[in-house]
Design an enzyme around this catalytic site. Structure first.
Site, PDB file in Angstrom:
ATOM      1  N   TYR A 123       9.586   0.096   1.404  1.00 44.68           N
ATOM      2  CA  TYR A 123       8.127  -0.712   1.369  1.00 44.68           C
ATOM      3  C   TYR A 123       8.509  -2.057   1.464  1.00 44.68           C
ATOM      4  O   TYR A 123       6.719  -2.569   1.447  1.00 44.68           O
ATOM      5  CB  TYR A 123       7.510   0.329   0.784  1.00 44.68           C
ATOM      6  CG  TYR A 123       6.653   1.836   1.252  1.00 44.68           C
ATOM      7  CD1 TYR A 123       5.649   1.455   2.129  1.00 44.68           C
ATOM      8  CD2 TYR A 123       7.410   2.432   0.099  1.00 44.68           C
ATOM      9  CE1 TYR A 123       5.768   2.843   2.180  1.00 44.68           C
ATOM     10  CE2 TYR A 123       7.578   4.264   0.441  1.00 44.68           C
ATOM     11  CZ  TYR A 123       7.352   4.364   2.127  1.00 44.68           C
ATOM     12  OH  TYR A 123       6.740   5.235   1.847  1.00 44.68           O
ATOM     13  N   PHE A 409      -0.669   9.470  -7.121  1.00 48.83           N
ATOM     14  CA  PHE A 409      -1.173  10.076  -5.932  1.00 48.83           C
ATOM     15  C   PHE A 409      -0.971  10.243  -4.587  1.00 48.83           C
ATOM     16  O   PHE A 409      -0.411   9.801  -4.222  1.00 48.83           O
ATOM     17  CB  PHE A 409      -3.095   8.670  -6.053  1.00 48.83           C
ATOM     18  CG  PHE A 409      -1.963   7.205  -6.180  1.00 48.83           C
ATOM     19  CD1 PHE A 409      -1.786   6.851  -4.564  1.00 48.83           C
ATOM     20  CD2 PHE A 409      -1.968   6.799  -6.547  1.00 48.83           C
ATOM     21  CE1 PHE A 409      -0.737   5.505  -4.270  1.00 48.83           C
ATOM     22  CE2 PHE A 409      -1.407   5.105  -6.611  1.00 48.83           C
ATOM     23  CZ  PHE A 409      -1.185   4.454  -5.224  1.00 48.83           C
TER      24      PHE A 409
END
Length: 409
Positions: A123, A409
């Site tokens: 990322y 999450f």
């Protein structure tokens, strides 16, 4: 390659989620997990690339609130569930999905995007930096003692079923969010995440329990945990698996930790996600025998370089012009004047000469105050253009409380 990029329809959820399970190894999740994530899915924020009736790749995001230095809770896109089908790799699908997602979040007015990474090396090319780390520890209960603070003996402990005490625990958690950067405001539905306890994910342990720490009837801390019995040559050597440990005062934290390390028949207390400045580091008598391992926990990037720095406060006064490079989100590129201090800040475009040249990854890593800009300069993503600017800005960005993401999450 002709593929259709569009949002997710509710009727497509099973196909979409099963493709994600295959992208992460093919193991089907439990009905409890599937049910919760289906309930929390935000369909408008879940773009997918379809190759006919087959899914080539997808990404999703949750509308979260993330605490930042100074105590504000900032709207944040919780990027998650990014996966590309094995048959469609090396075709630029993930960058296309990520760009669409970040553009959507910018239009929605979310200054930040956050994620937890299954593969940490992916990322950075999208502008994310490691903004929060966390040690995992395994406390050897036979060799590690505790030095508890005054007041610990005044804490009353009792063990209950987690669901029965959820409201009280959630109220205590909510009171802690603004005190530490990187914590998640648990919006409606998210209070169910800490209770998610499918049998297949228990590592051989029974169901979760919660131990409550109370002072004069008031809840001041709690720990959710499970016991995993084991025997070594006829000797007890089980493990206490700690899910959560939150406390509103030092004595409550110490009382809870003492309870966990004193559990009968257990040789290890395993905590997999703690802040880097956790009190545990100072309570244990031998931290080395806790076998600490530091892992990246929270990856972050500003979606809006003007709004994100202005949403937090700074330890010292700061007035610096940043020359920002952001090839993945080009709307962020250019010169920005950041000025502010403990009372607030503004960050606006300017034509003034730059004091620091920074890649967006440097801002991403330093944003929550856990990493210094001088370290970014030593590694390359930041460069001083005016003498003294790096030290001044670096001191302002640092925060006295380490950032920490309490759950995924």
């Amino acid at each position: 390659m002709t593929m259709e990029l569009r949002g997710l329809e509710k009727t497509e959820w099973e196909t979409w989620y099963r493709s994600l399970e295959w992208a992460f190894g093919g193991v089907a999740e439990s009905p409890e997990e599937r049910g919760l994530w289906r309930e929390l899915t935000e369909y408008d924020g879940s773009p997918a690339l379809w190759d006919g009736d087959r899914l080539g790749g997808s990404i999703a995001a949750f509308s979260l609130g993330l605490s930042v230095p100074g105590g504000a809770v900032v709207p944040t896109a919780g990027v998650t569930m990014a996966g590309v089908a094995a048959t469609h790799r090396r075709r630029g699908i993930l960058p296309r999905l990520m760009r669409r997602a970040l553009e959507d979040h910018r239009e929605a007015g979310e200054p930040l995007a956050a994620l937890t990474a299954s593969e940490a090396g992916i990322y950075g090319r999208f502008g994310f930096g490691i903004a929060g780390q966390a040690p995992a520890v395994d406390i050897d209960t036979a060799r590690v003692g505790l030095n508890v603070p005054p007041g610990t003996e005044g804490i009353r402990l009792r063990v209950e079923e987690p669901a029965a005490e959820l409201d009280r625990c959630e109220a205590l958690y909510a009171g802690l969010v603004r005190d530490r950067p990187g914590m998640l405001e648990r919006r409606p539905g998210w209070e169910k995440v800490p209770l998610l306890d499918p049998p297949g994910e228990r590592e051989g342990a029974p169901e979760l329990r919660v131990v409550l720490a109370e002072r004069d009837g008031e809840l001041v801390g709690y720990a959710r945990y499970a016991l995993k019995p084991d025997w070594d040559g006829g000797l007890p050597d089980g493990t206490v698996l700690v899910r959560d440990l939150d406390a509103a005062e030092p004595a409550a934290y110490a009382a809870l930790l003492r309870f966990l390390v004193s559990t009968d028949l257990m040789g290890t207390v395993a905590l997999r996600n703690r802040p880097v400045d956790d009190p545990l580091l100072h309570l244990v008598t031998d931290f080395r025998r806790c076998r600490p391992r530091l892992v990246d926990r929270l990856h972050l990037r500003p979606v809006d370089v003007g709004a994100a720095p202005a949403a937090r406060t700074y330890v010292t006064d700061v007035d610096v012009v940043l020359e920002v490079a952001d090839d993945f989100c080009p709307w962020n590129e250019g010169r920005w004047r950041l000025s502010g201090g403990p009372g607030g800040a503004v960050c606006e475009r300017t034509g003034d000469a730059a004091d620091l040249a920074v890649h967006v990854r440097a801002l991403s890593t330093a944003y929550l105050g856990g990493a210094g800009l001088p370290g970014m300069a030593a590694a390359g993503p930041a460069r001083e253009l005016r003498p003294g600017a790096l030290a001044a800005a670096g001191a302002a960005f640092l925060w006295p409380v380490a950032p920490w993401l309490p759950h995924s999450f």
